[in-house]
Design a protein around this motif. Structure first.
Motif, mmCIF file in Angstrom:
data_model
loop_
_atom_site.group_PDB
_atom_site.id
_atom_site.type_symbol
_atom_site.label_atom_id
_atom_site.label_comp_id
_atom_site.label_asym_id
_atom_site.label_seq_id
_atom_site.Cartn_x
_atom_site.Cartn_y
_atom_site.Cartn_z
ATOM 1 N N SER A 109 -6.678 0.409 8.508
ATOM 2 C CA SER A 109 -7.945 0.744 7.882
ATOM 3 C C SER A 109 -8.003 0.111 6.497
ATOM 4 O O SER A 109 -7.109 -0.660 6.117
ATOM 5 N N TYR A 110 -9.035 0.468 5.752
ATOM 6 C CA TYR A 110 -9.314 -0.209 4.489
ATOM 7 C C TYR A 110 -9.975 0.776 3.537
ATOM 8 O O TYR A 110 -10.879 1.516 3.921
ATOM 9 N N ASP A 111 -9.500 0.806 2.311
ATOM 10 C CA ASP A 111 -10.066 1.670 1.289
ATOM 11 C C ASP A 111 -11.053 0.844 0.464
ATOM 12 O O ASP A 111 -10.658 -0.044 -0.296
ATOM 13 N N ASP A 134 0.085 4.066 0.642
ATOM 14 C CA ASP A 134 -0.330 4.986 1.692
ATOM 15 C C ASP A 134 0.203 4.592 3.062
ATOM 16 O O ASP A 134 0.082 5.343 4.015
ATOM 17 N N SER A 189 0.848 -1.190 0.000
ATOM 18 C CA SER A 189 0.000 0.000 0.000
ATOM 19 C C SER A 189 0.876 1.230 0.000
ATOM 20 O O SER A 189 1.649 1.443 0.935
ATOM 21 N N PRO A 207 -17.024 4.725 5.615
ATOM 22 C CA PRO A 207 -16.704 4.428 4.218
ATOM 23 C C PRO A 207 -17.406 3.189 3.699
ATOM 24 O O PRO A 207 -17.775 3.118 2.532
ATOM 25 N N SER A 235 -13.240 5.103 10.412
ATOM 26 C CA SER A 235 -12.354 4.764 9.309
ATOM 27 C C SER A 235 -12.786 3.527 8.553
ATOM 28 O O SER A 235 -12.365 3.313 7.435
ATOM 29 N N ILE A 293 -4.870 0.159 4.337
ATOM 30 C CA ILE A 293 -4.147 1.424 4.372
ATOM 31 C C ILE A 293 -3.774 1.789 5.801
ATOM 32 O O ILE A 293 -4.304 1.229 6.765
ATOM 33 N N GLU A 338 -12.829 1.721 -1.988
ATOM 34 C CA GLU A 338 -12.789 2.031 -3.414
ATOM 35 C C GLU A 338 -11.697 1.235 -4.125
ATOM 36 O O GLU A 338 -11.896 0.752 -5.233
ATOM 37 N N THR A 339 -10.537 1.094 -3.484
ATOM 38 C CA THR A 339 -9.409 0.412 -4.128
ATOM 39 C C THR A 339 -9.213 -1.015 -3.645
ATOM 40 O O THR A 339 -8.483 -1.783 -4.264
#
Length: 788
Positions: free
Chosen positions: A260-262, A105, A103, A285, A281, A269, A264-265
């Motif tokens: 955490s976790y995105d 990020d 990642s 989302p 977080s 993260i 969208e992708t």
């Protein structure tokens, strides 16, 4: 196990929409719209065909009917439906998701870290506000739950059977941030500085130089393990100072790699926003990602959950029950009812979405790891999804409500009932609240089962220390109170289970009082990193393996602290609250006492064996008429508190320097030592009989130590002529420490009693005789709790 919102194959796990977006980054706008239309049609036909019939039923008497009505937009069939869409996407696009292992990020982990000496993994599973008795197997052991509707937690029950349960486990402070700060660092509240939830925020703790210095000095187990080659990840609630996510002394190199976790992708993260946003977080989302599938409009009787922003059907205890939706909620505590969200979109569900891929990646990397899964449930809002709620609602009349909801006993207590809590006296209304609380825990149990099964499937169970615990309990109406912030058993006691096949005994239950102050040391001990332990605690292994023999002090006592003051804009903490600040639990007794000698409030002594619901204060208003035995026990536990503070005072004098209390008073040790709200005696003794705990086999002998306390609280002097052991078994015992002499008023002495034998038989005839100047000799019978 396939997760309903994820694609799973033998190698990897990623959200289904991630696969589509990554595979088709250059797809034209028109094709994207076509695919969305296709998905919309699939969702529409699936949902319209799966509608529950009971959604069409109504009941005009909304006071007593189930809040399940008109609530779910999507049903439990969503689980198989999303799986079907997953397969359709695979077949349509021929995709296979590629494992995300990096990642951009994420912060850095120290590259020069050395390998841990153990290599043992750690799976830490925490809940928020789960009471000690909210596990099915525990309730089945308690007589007051017999023939009652009990909570169903098959996975936690199985974890108990696979490991060791600490049945009298106390947290160091009955509040989220303070308790979590203790268990992550192994430091007392006085040492962490995090004595209030607000003090996890730098803007708050930097107001006071002493607190700032304490917080910045903290080191957590994540930092130590990361420096020893561990990959550490945390998902869910954090609620401790943010710098503990970074390597010691750095604000860039991360100890907690991902947290955490995105959506969208589809990437794990490192969350870099302020602490206040961390709770959101994952949940916000997650809901935003799936918002097209969720119903936002309110139906008759519903209110909006201020956490999720989606509707729920309130019950009678809810603060807005029967009111207009325009009325704003006052916090989360009294938001109680049945959720409109299906099980796919709850807080717990959103929190666990990243877990399978995180665990698989951690295992594949070939390094030891720590994975912390920290559920927000069953913390308020007490809003639970129908799949877990409805069956409990139907059986709610048979739920157990303790007699302590009758608050007359609070007349002899320093605690008061909740000021707007008239409904908390009504058992039927409390039971409606209990439905949500039970349901939230049963939901967590479901996901705990998924995580443990995945651990098995990955072949990691024998290589992983599994810990299950919570940060504190929940009053749930007992003593007319809600949530936490008291030393009552319901608030201060939490579950604690350790499981490690082949290393930790299976099915063992320990009834010795223990503390979450020891969790830090326990993790470092089992992972082979005890050399880095500079905490105030000690590893729970001493109880797991039965190696504690009390050689240097009484180590089978639990302590807790309570001081919720926060510095004002000028850094001042103000005056201490008039509720107890220290708790001591030893054997059957619990003492609650203020750490200011002159404060006008009641102290408390409970006999937990005779009074399990803590409704009879043996001191307080009864202090001036209490028996010598009761006063002796109050003095005994107070002496234990003083000794505990002395042991943990440290170089910075956390308990002895008045500066720790804004310069007021004599220091907490001296204040507690001087405090006495009960009758004064010319001589007091801690026990009329002493039963020895489990001995340790050492150098061919069974060995164990216990302690006798004696003192004088009345002005004047006590002369102790001799202290000896008599009886046929007296040869098994040795006394050291205080052997006789003068004791002034307000002082006490300690006698260490050693029992040593080449057999582990019973003690039939042995007593301590104290000859003194204040009347008849004192006799203390010696025995064993059990013949092991």
């Amino acid at each position: 196990t396939n997760h309903p919102l994820q694609i799973v194959n033998t190698n990897n796990t990623e959200p289904m929409m991630t696969v589509f977006r990554q595979k088709h980054k250059s797809t034209s706008h028109d094709v994207k719209i076509s695919v969305r239309v296709m998905l919309f049609l699939l969702i529409f036909f699936s949902l319209t065909g799966a509608e529950h019939n009971d959604d069409l039923n109504t009941n005009e008497d909304i006071i007593v009917h189930s809040p399940r009505q008109l609530n779910d937009k999507s049903s439990s069939e969503d689980l198989s439906f999303v799986s079907d869409i997953t397969m359709l996407l695979h077949q349509t696009f021929g995709t296979r998701p590629k494992e995300n292992t990096t990642s951009p990020d994420a912060g850095k982990v120290l590259s020069n870290s050395s390998e841990s000496s153990s290599g043992l993994n750690v799976l830490l599973i925490q809940t928020d506000q789960q009471r000690f008795d909210m596990i099915g197997k525990i309730q089945n052991m308690l007589p007051h739950y017999k023939d009652k509707t009990t909570i169903q937690t098959p996975n936690l029950d199985a974890l108990m059977e696979s490991g060791t349960t600490f049945n009298r486990h106390y947290v160091q402070s009955p509040s989220c941030g303070p308790s979590r700060g203790v268990q992550r660092t192994g430091c007392t509240i006085a040492r962490t500085g995090v004595q209030s939830n607000k003090l996890v925020d730098e803007e708050m703790y930097k107001r006071n130089e002493l607190i700032l210095d304490k917080v910045k000095s903290l080191v957590g187990f994540d930092q130590i393990l990361a420096s020893r080659g561990y990959n550490c990840e945390v998902y869910g609630k954090w609620h401790v100072p943010i710098h503990l996510k970074y390597m010691e002394g750095s604000d860039k190199e991360r100890a907690v790699r991902y947290d955490s976790y995105d959506f969208e992708t589809g990437k794990h993260i490192a969350f870099a926003k302020p602490e206040a946003q961390i709770a959101k977080s994952l949940f916000r989302p997650c809901l935003d990602f799936f918002k097209d599938r969720l119903r936002e409009e309110l139906r008759d009787g519903e209110q909006r959950n201020t956490q999720s922003k989606y509707p729920y059907m309130p019950v009678r205890l809810d603060q807005r029950y029967g009111l207009s939706p325009a009325v704003k909620a006052r916090g989360q505590t009294f938001q109680i009812g049945r959720d409109s969200l299906s099980r796919n979109f709850t807080v717990s569900r959103c929190q666990v979405i990243p877990i399978p891929s995180a665990m698989k990646r951690l295992v594949s990397e070939g390094k030891p790891w720590l994975l912390d899964i920290s559920y927000k449930g069953p913390h308020a809002p007490s809003v639970a999804t129908g799949d877990f709620y409805d069956k409990i609602w139907d059986a709610r009349d048979n739920l157990f409500v303790p007699p302590s909801i009758n608050v007359e006993h609070l007349q002899n207590s320093p605690y008061t009932a909740y000021k707007h809590g008239e409904n908390l006296r009504d058992p039927d209304i409390v039971k409606e609240w209990m439905v949500s609380y039970y349901a939230l825990i049963e939901e967590v149990d479901y996901y705990v089962g998924e995580q443990l099964r995945l651990l098995d499937e990955l072949g990691q169970r024998n290589k992983t220390l599994v810990i299950f615990t919570s940060d504190h309990g929940e009053h749930l109406g007992s003593h007319g109170r809600v949530e936490k912030k008291s030393f009552y058993e319901e608030a201060i006691r939490a579950p604690m289970i350790l499981s490690l096949p082949g290393k930790i005994p299976a099915g063992k239950i320990i009834n010795i009082p223990t503390s979450n102050l020891d969790l830090f040391s326990t993790i470092l001990d089992y992972t082979g990193n005890s050399e880095f332990d500079k905490s105030d605690g000690a590893s729970l292994r001493r109880f797991v393996e039965g190696t504690n023999m009390n050689e240097h002090f009484d180590d089978e006592v639990a302590f807790a602290e309570s001081d919720f003051r926060v510095p004002d804009i000028n850094g001042s903490l103000g005056e201490l609250e008039k509720e107890p600040h220290l708790m001591v639990v030893k054997g059957d007794y619990k003492l609650l006492i203020s750490k200011q000698a002159s404060i006008q409030t009641k102290d408390v002594l409970f006999n937990l064996k005779n009074d399990p619901f803590e409704m009879e204060n043996l001191v307080g208003d009864n202090g001036l008429s209490a028996s010598d035995d009761v006063i002796g026990k109050a003095e005994h536990l107070k002496a234990l508190a003083v000794e505990w503070m002395k042991r943990n005072d440290g170089e910075k004098k956390y308990f002895s320097d008045p500066a720790q209390n804004d310069g007021k008073g004599m220091g907490y040790i001296a204040e507690v030592d001087a405090r006495r709200t009960w009758r004064q005696l010319p001589i007091w003794i801690s026990d009329s009989s002493i039963e020895f705990g489990q001995p340790v086999f050492k150098d061919g002998y069974y060995e164990r130590y216990e302690y006798l306390y004696l003192g004088r609280s009345l002005v004047g002097s006590l002369d102790v002529t001799s202290i000896n052991v008599i009886g046929a078994d007296s040869h098994l015992f040795e006394l050291d420490g205080f052997e006789g002499g003068n004791i002034e008023g307000g002082e006490y002495r300690r006698v260490r009693i050693k029992c040593r034998s080449n057999t582990n038989g019973r003690v039939e005839d042995a007593s301590i005789i104290i000859v003194h100047s204040e009347g008849e000799d004192k006799s203390i019978r010696l025995g064993k709790k059990e013949n092991i």
